[in-house]
Design a protein around this motif. Structure first.
Motif, PDB file in Angstrom:
ATOM      1  N   LYS A  72      -1.428   7.001 -26.174  1.00 54.76           N
ATOM      2  CA  LYS A  72      -2.658   6.275 -25.885  1.00 54.76           C
ATOM      3  C   LYS A  72      -2.672   5.888 -24.412  1.00 54.76           C
ATOM      4  O   LYS A  72      -1.696   5.339 -23.896  1.00 54.76           O
ATOM      5  CB  LYS A  72      -2.752   5.017 -26.759  1.00 54.76           C
ATOM      6  N   LYS A  73      -3.773   6.179 -23.759  1.00 56.77           N
ATOM      7  CA  LYS A  73      -3.916   5.808 -22.352  1.00 56.77           C
ATOM      8  C   LYS A  73      -4.050   4.291 -22.240  1.00 56.77           C
ATOM      9  O   LYS A  73      -4.829   3.672 -22.972  1.00 56.77           O
ATOM     10  CB  LYS A  73      -5.146   6.499 -21.753  1.00 56.77           C
TER      11      LYS A  73
ATOM     12  N   SER B  50      -5.309   1.421 -20.360  1.00 54.51           N
ATOM     13  CA  SER B  50      -6.256   1.048 -19.304  1.00 54.51           C
ATOM     14  C   SER B  50      -5.800  -0.195 -18.546  1.00 54.51           C
ATOM     15  O   SER B  50      -6.113  -0.345 -17.362  1.00 54.51           O
ATOM     16  CB  SER B  50      -7.646   0.826 -19.902  1.00 54.51           C
ATOM     17  N   VAL B  51      -5.067  -1.097 -19.198  1.00 58.05           N
ATOM     18  CA  VAL B  51      -4.659  -2.339 -18.542  1.00 58.05           C
ATOM     19  C   VAL B  51      -3.739  -2.077 -17.353  1.00 58.05           C
ATOM     20  O   VAL B  51      -3.731  -2.849 -16.388  1.00 58.05           O
ATOM     21  CB  VAL B  51      -3.972  -3.290 -19.555  1.00 58.05           C
TER      22      VAL B  51
ATOM     23  N   ASN C 128      -3.699   0.958 -15.579  1.00 56.38           N
ATOM     24  CA  ASN C 128      -4.148   2.056 -14.733  1.00 56.38           C
ATOM     25  C   ASN C 128      -5.259   1.660 -13.767  1.00 56.38           C
ATOM     26  O   ASN C 128      -6.083   0.791 -14.056  1.00 56.38           O
ATOM     27  CB  ASN C 128      -4.607   3.228 -15.601  1.00 56.38           C
ATOM     28  N   SER C 129      -5.256   2.355 -12.628  1.00 58.83           N
ATOM     29  CA  SER C 129      -6.275   2.166 -11.594  1.00 58.83           C
ATOM     30  C   SER C 129      -6.971   3.503 -11.347  1.00 58.83           C
ATOM     31  O   SER C 129      -6.798   4.454 -12.109  1.00 58.83           O
ATOM     32  CB  SER C 129      -5.607   1.666 -10.307  1.00 58.83           C
ATOM     33  N   ARG C 130      -7.717   3.605 -10.262  1.00 56.01           N
ATOM     34  CA  ARG C 130      -8.382   4.867  -9.917  1.00 56.01           C
ATOM     35  C   ARG C 130      -7.497   5.747  -9.055  1.00 56.01           C
ATOM     36  O   ARG C 130      -7.929   6.776  -8.561  1.00 56.01           O
ATOM     37  CB  ARG C 130      -9.696   4.565  -9.185  1.00 56.01           C
TER      38      ARG C 130
ATOM     39  N   ARG D  70      -2.717   2.091  -5.747  1.00 55.70           N
ATOM     40  CA  ARG D  70      -4.019   1.408  -5.797  1.00 55.70           C
ATOM     41  C   ARG D  70      -4.275   0.644  -4.501  1.00 55.70           C
ATOM     42  O   ARG D  70      -3.371   0.457  -3.663  1.00 55.70           O
ATOM     43  CB  ARG D  70      -4.084   0.476  -7.007  1.00 55.70           C
TER      44      ARG D  70
ATOM     45  N   GLN E  63      -2.769  -8.521 -16.038  1.00 56.84           N
ATOM     46  CA  GLN E  63      -3.206  -7.617 -14.986  1.00 56.84           C
ATOM     47  C   GLN E  63      -2.043  -7.378 -14.023  1.00 56.84           C
ATOM     48  O   GLN E  63      -1.403  -8.320 -13.575  1.00 56.84           O
ATOM     49  CB  GLN E  63      -4.384  -8.238 -14.226  1.00 56.84           C
TER      50      GLN E  63
ATOM     51  N   ASP F  98      -6.989  14.700 -15.547  1.00 58.03           N
ATOM     52  CA  ASP F  98      -7.486  14.103 -14.315  1.00 58.03           C
ATOM     53  C   ASP F  98      -7.700  15.211 -13.288  1.00 58.03           C
ATOM     54  O   ASP F  98      -6.735  15.809 -12.799  1.00 58.03           O
ATOM     55  CB  ASP F  98      -6.506  13.060 -13.772  1.00 58.03           C
TER      56      ASP F  98
ATOM     57  N   HIS G 268      -1.377   8.681 -14.634  1.00 62.06           N
ATOM     58  CA  HIS G 268      -1.759   7.462 -15.351  1.00 62.06           C
ATOM     59  C   HIS G 268      -0.717   7.157 -16.423  1.00 62.06           C
ATOM     60  O   HIS G 268      -0.016   8.049 -16.903  1.00 62.06           O
ATOM     61  CB  HIS G 268      -3.136   7.612 -15.985  1.00 62.06           C
TER      62      HIS G 268
ATOM     63  N   TYR H 166       0.631   6.018 -20.078  1.00 59.00           N
ATOM     64  CA  TYR H 166       0.292   6.133 -21.493  1.00 59.00           C
ATOM     65  C   TYR H 166       1.373   5.443 -22.318  1.00 59.00           C
ATOM     66  O   TYR H 166       2.539   5.383 -21.907  1.00 59.00           O
ATOM     67  CB  TYR H 166       0.237   7.604 -21.934  1.00 59.00           C
TER      68      TYR H 166
END
Length: 689
Positions: free
Chosen positions: A154-155, A157-158, A160-162, A184, A216, A410, A416, A418
C-alpha cells in the motif's frame, strides 16, 4: 538575386550558429557527465541534439546514446527508451547499448520487445549472463505477475511528497519512528542537485502515536543533515549509532558516495563523521546495513574486485575499528547491480538487483545462509516486486511486515514509500532483562541455546528487551548476564501452533553489590515458621543459586521497630535460619549460606523503582522509626511492611573455584579453531519464485 543571396547567407549563419551552439552544449554535457551530474548532462545533450542538423545522422545517434545513458541513471525510463530508439535509428551503438536498451524495456514493462533484443544479443554472444537472465525475465514476467504472492502493499501518502522518498528504516522499542531519505522542498539548501535535478536529500523522521497514526515527517534535527546529499540510513543494534550515505558536492571532481556515522545523545543526532572502509578513495561506498549481531557492516560499492556494476560487500566491525573487506560473491552478486542490503531480524539478508531474473529494474531478493554456508536465493514475487525499482526494506521486529520503496507507476522515476505485509505464522520469544527491584539493564547480554543447534549471544535493546523468531518443536535455554549482577536462566519449549504467538520471558537479575529483596516470603504470625505461600519465591532462590554455583550469600531477615530489640533480633535470626534450612533441604551447600537476623537495626533504604508505587516516598529515604512516625497511619503501616523483609546479599563469587593450592579447579580449555573449506565453485543456488 539579392533576396536569394540573403536567404543563403541567413541559412548559413543559422547552420554555423547551431553548430557552434551544439559544440558548446556538448562540452557542457561532457563536463557534467565526467562529474556524475547526469541530470545536467542529459539536459545539455538534449539541447545539443536539437541543434545538430538532421542529415548528420552519426552525430545525432552518438548524442542520443549518451542522452539515453544519462536518463537511465536518473530513472527517467520513458525518456531513456525514447533516446535509445533515436540512437538505434541513426547509428549502430553496439551490443552493450542494445543490452542496456533491452534492460530499460523490461523496466517499462515492454517484455515482448525486450525479448526480441535479448535473443539477438544471445545469437551474437551466447554466454552473456545479463542477456540470459534478461531473456528469462522477459519471457516469464507476466506469468510471475499473474501468479502473485501473499504479499500486500500500500502506498503510504503520509510519508510521500512530490519528489523522492526512499530507504525507510524503523527505529524504537515499539518501532514507533520511521526514518527515511527525501528530496522534498523542506531539505536544506536552495540549489538543485546536478545528479538528480532535485534538491539534495536529507534524513526525515515520522513518529507513530499510541493510536497507530503517523505524524507529518520532519527533518532530523541536530547536526545530521547538511546541504550535501544524505540518504539510505541504518542503525546499530543498540540504536545509538546511525550509518548513512553522503554524497558531497564538488564542482571540479566526480561525486563519490561515502558512508558516514552519527551518534545519538539523548534524542538528538550529532554531526557526521566519515567512516574509512578502505584506502580506495576513488570508489563509492553506499547503502549501509548492520548485521543483527552487530559484527558486520554490509554496503554497496563499485570498488575493484567485484562481479560487475555495483556489488554488495561487507567489512567486520571490531573494537579496534573496521577491518577485512569481503565481496559477497555469487550467487548474490552478478554482472548487474546489487544494492540496498538490509536484514530481517531473523538473519535473512534482503537486497535489490537488476542482474537476476525478475520483473524489471531493481527487484528485491532474499538470501538465506551466511559466509560459511551456501546461500539460497528467493524472489518474493509480485506485488512486492514490480517492473520498476523496488528496494529499501525495513521490518517491524520479527514480523514479516514493514515498509519499502518503489518508483513503480511514476513517470518521472521518483521513489515513494510503500507498506508491505506477508501474513505468516510466526512464533516469537520476547525477553526483558532488568534489575530486581529496579529498572531495565541495557548493558545485558543473553546467551541462547536451542535443541536444533542454535547457539548465539544477543545484546538487549535500550529498554532491556530482546526478541527472536522461534522454531517449532525446539527446546530453548536462555541465560541473561550483566556485569555486576548474577546470571538468570529461563527454559521454554516451543510447540506447534495454528496462529502467530509471542512468548514473554522475564529475567530479573540480582545485584552483586546491593541487598536483594526476596519478595513473597511469609512467616506464621510472631513465629519463624515459613508458610506454604513462600514456596514459589524460595524455589526461585534455589534456582538462582544453582545457576550461580560459585556464589555465597548472607541471608538476612528484618523486623519493624515494634517490640523489644532483643526479641526482634531473636525472631529475625530464627526466620533467617528457617530460609537457610529450606535451601539446604533443596540441595544448596550449607557453607554457601550465612543466616543473619538484624531485627530493626537495618531499616530499608528506598530505591527509585519503589517511588513509582508509593509517590510519597523518595529515593534513598531510610525507613527509620523517627521517619515513619511522621507519616499518616496508613503510610506508617506500609513502611512497617516494607521493613519486615527477607533479603540476601552476595558475599563471594569465587566459591569452590580454587583448590587448596590456589589453582583453578576447572581451568578453561583452549578452544579448537575450526576451519572450513571455501569452495567458490560449489555453491548450491536454490532460486525460487
Amino acid at each position: 538575386m539579392k533576396r536569394r543571396l540573403f536567404s543563403y547567407l541567413t541559412l548559413l549563419l543559422i547552420i554555423i550558429f547551431n553548430s557552434c551552439g551544439a559544440e558548446y552544449n556538448l562540452k557542457k554535457a561532457e563536463k557534467s557527465l565526467a562529474l556524475g551530474e547526469y541530470f545536467n548532462a542529459a539536459e545539455h545533450y538534449r539541447q545539443a541534439y536539437r541543434k545538430v542538423p538532421t542529415k548528420d545522422k552519426k552525430k545525432r545517434g552518438d548524442i542520443s546514446l549518451k542522452m539515453a545513458q544519462c536518463y537511465e541513471k536518473i530513472n527517467a525510463t520513458g525518456k531513456a527508451n525514447s533516446a535509445y530508439e533515436k540512437a538505434f535509428r541513426y547509428t549502430s551503438p553496439g551490443l552493450d547499448s542494445e543490452l542496456s536498451y533491452a534492460r530499460q524495456l523490461l523496466k517499462a514493462g515492454a517484455y515482448k520487445k525486450a525479448e526480441g533484443i535479448f535473443k539477438d544479443i544471445l545469437d551474437s554472444v551466447p554466454g552473456n549472463k545479463l542477456a540470459k537472465n534478461g531473456l528469462i525475465s522477459a519471457q516469464k514476467a507476466n506469468e510471475w505477475k499473474k501468479a502473485g504472492s501473499r504479499y500486500t502493499v500500500k502506498k503510504m501518502s503520509v510519508f510521500n511528497s512530490r519528489r523522492d522518498d526512499y530507504s525507510p528504516m524503523l527505529l524504537g522499542d515499539n518501532y514507533e519512528y520511521l526514518y527515511f531519505s527525501s528530496t522534498r522542498n523542506e531539505t536544506q539548501g536552495d540549489e538543485l542537485n546536478g545528479i538528480t535535478g532535485t534538491k539534495s536529500g536529507d534524513i526525515f523522521v515520522s513518529e507513530k502515536d499510541d493510536k497507530g497514526k503517523w505524524s507529518q515527517p520532519e527533518p532530523v534535527g541536530g547536526g545530521l543533515n547538511s546541504i550535501e546529499d544524505e540518504g539510505a540510513c541504518c542503525f546499530s543494534p543498540d540504536s545509538r549509532t546511525m550509518y548513512l550515505t553522503r554524497c558531497q558536492t564538488d564542482a571540479n571532481y566526480p561525486r563519490y558516495a561515502q558512508i558516514v556515522t552519527s551518534e545519538r545523545s539523548d534524542a538528538a543526532w550529532g554531526k557526521t563523521n566519515e567512516l574509512n572502509i578502505s584506502k580506495d578513495s576513488l570508489s563509492s561506498y553506499a547503502h549501509p546495513a548492520i548485521s543483527p549481531d552487530g559484527n558486520w557492516l554490509y554496503f554497496t560499492s563499485d570498488m575493484p574486485g567485484g562481479k560487475g556494476g555495483l556489488d554488495i560487500w561487507r567489512v567486520r566491525i571490531t573494537a579496534a575499528g573496521l577491518g577485512g573487506v569481503e565481496n559477497l560473491g555469487e550467487p548474490i552478486n552478478t554482472a548487474g547491480n546489487e544494492e540496498f542490503p538490509t536484514f530481517r531480524p531473523n538473519g535473512d539478508l534482503y537486497f535489490s538487483s537488476d542482474g537476476h531474473p525478475g520483473l524489471g529494474g531493481l527487484d528485491i531478493y532474499i538470501a538465506q545462509g551466511d559466509s560459511t554456508a551456501h546461500y539460497r536465493l528467493f524472489h518474493p514475487g509480485y506485488p512486492l516486486n514490480s517492473q520498476g525499482d523496488d528496494f529499501g526494506m525495513t521490518f517491524e521486529g520479527q514480523h514479516n511486515r514493514g515498509f519499502f520503496c518503489s518508483n513503480r507507476g511514476d513517470a518521472r522515476g521518483y521513489d515513494h514509500i510503500y507498506s508491505f505485509e506477508n501474513p505468516e505464522i510466526v512464533q516469537t520469544i520476547k525477553g526483558w532483562v532488568y534489575e530486581m527491584e529496579g529498572y531495565e539493564l541495557p548493558a545485558a547480554q543473553v546467551y541462547i541455546i536451542g535443541s536444533d543447534g542454535t547457539n548465539k549471544k544477543v545484546s538487549v535493546k535500550g529498554d532491556g528487551s530482546f526478541e527472536m523468531v522461534a522454531k517449532t518443536n525446539v527446546d530453548y535455554l536462555f541465560m541473561a548476564t550483566c556485569k555486576g549482577y548474577l546470571n538468570h536462566k529461563e527454559e521454554i519449549h516451543i510447540g506447534a501452533t495454528e496462529d502467530s504467538q509471542e512468548h514473554v520471558l522475564q529475567f530479573p537479575l540480582a545485584s552483586i553489590t546491593a541487598p536483594v529483596l526476596i519478595d513473597n516470603i511469609f512467616y506464621e504470625f510472631d513465629k519463624a515458621n515459613l508458610t506454604s505461600e513462600s514456596t514459589k519465591a524460595l524455589d526461585e532462590l534455589v534456582n538462582l543459586l544453582n545457576e550461580n554455583p560459585n556464589v555465597t550469600i548472607e541471608l538476612s531477615a528484618h523486623c519493624d521497630y515494634k517490640g523489644s530489640e532483643d526479641y526482634n533480633k531473636q525472631l529475625s535470626q530464627r526466620r533467617a535460619e528457617s530460609v537457610v534450612n529450606y535451601l539446604i533441604a533443596k540441595g544448596i551447600a550449607k557453607d554457601r549460606l550465612t543466616p543473619v537476623g538484624y531485627g530493626k537495626d537495618k531499616p530499608k533504604t528506598i530505591k527509585k523503582k519503589l517511588t513509582e508505587k508509593y509517590k510519597w516516598l523518595k529515593e534513598n529515604d531510610v525507613l527509620t522509626e523517627e521517619y515513619i512516625k511522621k507519616l499518616s497511619k496508613e503510610e506508617q503501616e506500609i513502611c512497617n511492611q516494607l521493613n519486615r523483609r527477607t533479603e540476601f546479599i552476595v558475599l563471594r563469587t569465587t566459591y569452590n573455584l580454587f583448590d587448596k593450592d590456589g589453582q583453578l579447579k576447572n581451568p578453561p580449555k583452549a578452544k579448537q579453531k575450526k576451519f572450513e573449506e571455501n569452495n567458490k565453485n560449489g555453491i548450491n543456488i536454490s532460486f525460487e519464485q
